[in-house]
Design a protein around this motif. Structure first.
Motif, PDB file in Angstrom:
ATOM      1  N   LEU A 241      47.523  43.019  45.265  1.00 48.77           N
ATOM      2  CA  LEU A 241      47.612  41.847  44.386  1.00 48.77           C
ATOM      3  C   LEU A 241      48.538  40.821  45.024  1.00 48.77           C
ATOM      4  O   LEU A 241      49.658  41.153  45.413  1.00 48.77           O
ATOM      5  CB  LEU A 241      48.193  42.224  43.020  1.00 48.77           C
ATOM      6  CG  LEU A 241      47.454  43.249  42.160  1.00 48.77           C
ATOM      7  CD1 LEU A 241      48.213  43.457  40.846  1.00 48.77           C
ATOM      8  CD2 LEU A 241      46.043  42.782  41.875  1.00 48.77           C
ATOM      9  N   ILE A 242      48.068  39.590  45.148  1.00 50.45           N
ATOM     10  CA  ILE A 242      48.917  38.532  45.699  1.00 50.45           C
ATOM     11  C   ILE A 242      49.177  37.478  44.614  1.00 50.45           C
ATOM     12  O   ILE A 242      48.264  36.750  44.224  1.00 50.45           O
ATOM     13  CB  ILE A 242      48.262  37.840  46.915  1.00 50.45           C
ATOM     14  CG1 ILE A 242      47.811  38.875  47.958  1.00 50.45           C
ATOM     15  CG2 ILE A 242      49.217  36.823  47.532  1.00 50.45           C
ATOM     16  CD1 ILE A 242      47.073  38.266  49.148  1.00 50.45           C
ATOM     17  N   PRO A 243      50.409  37.384  44.111  1.00 48.27           N
ATOM     18  CA  PRO A 243      50.701  36.348  43.115  1.00 48.27           C
ATOM     19  C   PRO A 243      50.912  34.985  43.787  1.00 48.27           C
ATOM     20  O   PRO A 243      51.560  34.913  44.830  1.00 48.27           O
ATOM     21  CB  PRO A 243      52.018  36.812  42.482  1.00 48.27           C
ATOM     22  CG  PRO A 243      52.405  38.084  43.178  1.00 48.27           C
ATOM     23  CD  PRO A 243      51.564  38.226  44.397  1.00 48.27           C
ATOM     24  N   VAL A 244      50.353  33.949  43.186  1.00 48.90           N
ATOM     25  CA  VAL A 244      50.582  32.590  43.693  1.00 48.90           C
ATOM     26  C   VAL A 244      51.035  31.717  42.518  1.00 48.90           C
ATOM     27  O   VAL A 244      50.217  31.088  41.851  1.00 48.90           O
ATOM     28  CB  VAL A 244      49.310  32.000  44.356  1.00 48.90           C
ATOM     29  CG1 VAL A 244      49.636  30.670  45.031  1.00 48.90           C
ATOM     30  CG2 VAL A 244      48.709  32.962  45.371  1.00 48.90           C
ATOM     31  N   PRO A 245      52.338  31.702  42.249  1.00 47.37           N
ATOM     32  CA  PRO A 245      52.843  30.924  41.101  1.00 47.37           C
ATOM     33  C   PRO A 245      52.914  29.431  41.428  1.00 47.37           C
ATOM     34  O   PRO A 245      53.991  28.872  41.627  1.00 47.37           O
ATOM     35  CB  PRO A 245      54.236  31.526  40.875  1.00 47.37           C
ATOM     36  CG  PRO A 245      54.641  32.060  42.211  1.00 47.37           C
ATOM     37  CD  PRO A 245      53.398  32.425  42.944  1.00 47.37           C
TER      38      PRO A 245
ATOM     39  N   PRO B 206      51.667  34.281  36.952  1.00 50.44           N
ATOM     40  CA  PRO B 206      51.833  35.605  37.571  1.00 50.44           C
ATOM     41  C   PRO B 206      52.910  36.465  36.909  1.00 50.44           C
ATOM     42  O   PRO B 206      52.686  37.649  36.651  1.00 50.44           O
ATOM     43  CB  PRO B 206      52.209  35.253  39.013  1.00 50.44           C
ATOM     44  CG  PRO B 206      51.521  33.957  39.252  1.00 50.44           C
ATOM     45  CD  PRO B 206      51.641  33.214  37.955  1.00 50.44           C
TER      46      PRO B 206
ATOM     47  N   THR C 254      43.153  40.869  45.607  1.00 51.41           N
ATOM     48  CA  THR C 254      43.041  40.093  44.373  1.00 51.41           C
ATOM     49  C   THR C 254      44.181  39.085  44.330  1.00 51.41           C
ATOM     50  O   THR C 254      45.342  39.453  44.525  1.00 51.41           O
ATOM     51  CB  THR C 254      43.156  41.017  43.137  1.00 51.41           C
ATOM     52  OG1 THR C 254      42.176  42.048  43.256  1.00 51.41           O
ATOM     53  CG2 THR C 254      42.934  40.255  41.858  1.00 51.41           C
TER      54      THR C 254
ATOM     55  N   PHE D 269      46.147  36.093  42.114  1.00 50.90           N
ATOM     56  CA  PHE D 269      46.228  35.513  40.772  1.00 50.90           C
ATOM     57  C   PHE D 269      47.273  34.407  40.701  1.00 50.90           C
ATOM     58  O   PHE D 269      48.369  34.534  41.214  1.00 50.90           O
ATOM     59  CB  PHE D 269      46.416  36.596  39.706  1.00 50.90           C
ATOM     60  CG  PHE D 269      47.638  37.460  39.857  1.00 50.90           C
ATOM     61  CD1 PHE D 269      47.710  38.405  40.873  1.00 50.90           C
ATOM     62  CD2 PHE D 269      48.698  37.344  38.979  1.00 50.90           C
ATOM     63  CE1 PHE D 269      48.831  39.205  41.016  1.00 50.90           C
ATOM     64  CE2 PHE D 269      49.815  38.147  39.107  1.00 50.90           C
ATOM     65  CZ  PHE D 269      49.889  39.080  40.128  1.00 50.90           C
TER      66      PHE D 269
END
Lengths: 100, 156
Positions: A23-27, A42, B20, B22
């Motif tokens: 999972l890659i968060p991109v805030p 995120p 994935t 987000f």
């Protein structure tokens, strides 16, 4: 990111080496034009995930057992695009920000 | 931002992971799709969204959220589902055969099989949460009413 893992899963299922899922968060909320706050998504998602059941009724599986690694967030936010910045400089900056 | 997301996504695809991403708002998909295109030929991009997001440029940038899938429309097999808001300029870019408008979906269920038939083997799914009716998902940048309710979309 304050949250360090997805859904509070045990450490043995959250290591990069053994995880099938990343999972890659991109805030990032640099270009929205109406309601702001997408950059808070995120953290809110990860926080909520800690209070979620891990068993999925429809598929009768516990997907987290495939391993879910939470990558460091991508936080480059100076501009939607940075074409003018030399490629190597950009890559170095990314590597510097990540610990892997 | 587009380049940073592109590189981060690529890094994990290279390691054979199921990646994935987000967000964040929808412009993060530009770099993400670019990374998947680097590794998968004949990529389908399935977009679940209230908005077409097909502007070539918006407010002086090609990387605005309103341009999220313009590049994908030129470079991938783009299938758009749930669309109910767009500018007239986007009609010149949009492929009607592969666009499923919310008002049509409400009247006819055949769109599901039709959309699935149009997919290639490699499918990247991008979900803009505003595809859901604003009664379900009010906390988005541009909430949109008149569609699309939960279970049916998840079933798809």
């Amino acid at each position: 990111m304050q949250t360090k893992s997805y859904a509070g899963i045990p450490e043995e299922f959250s290591k990069l080496e053994t995880s099938k899922i990343v999972l890659i968060p991109v805030p990032y909320d640099g270009t929205s034009t109406f309601q702001k706050g997408a950059d808070k998504g995120p953290e809110a998602f990860l926080h909520a995930s800690e209070n979620m059941e891990l068993y999925d009724i429809e598929t009768e599986t516990e997907v987290y057992k495939q391993g879910v690694f939470l990558a460091e967030a991508v936080t480059e936010a100076s501009s939607p695009k940075r074409w003018w910045m030399p490629y190597t400089k950009r890559l170095n900056a990314i590597l510097k920000r990540t610990s892997l | 931002m587009v380049d940073a997301v592109h590189q981060a996504t690529k890094r994990y695809i290279k390691k054979n992971k199921f990646v994935t991403i987000f967000g964040g708002e929808h412009s993060i998909s530009i770099g993400t799709i670019r990374a998947f295109r680097d590794y998968y030929t004949s990529l389908t991009v399935l977009q679940l969204d209230a908005h077409a997001d097909l502007r070539k440029e918006y407010q002086g940038s090609k990387c605005n959220h309103a341009c999220a899938v313009y590049e994908a429309s030129r470079t991938t097999n783009l299938i758009q589902v749930g669309i109910r808001s767009m500018d007239v300029i986007e009609t010149t870019v949009l492929d009607k055969e592969k666009t499923y408008f919310a008002h049509e979906m409400a009247l006819d269920d055949t769109w599901m099989d039709s959309a699935i038939d149009q997919m290639t083997d490699n499918v990247f799914i991008t979900i803009d949460l505003d595809v859901f009716d604003h009664s379900i998902m009010p906390s988005t940048g541009t909430p949109s009413q008149e569609a699309y309710f939960g279970m049916k979309l998840w079933n798809f």
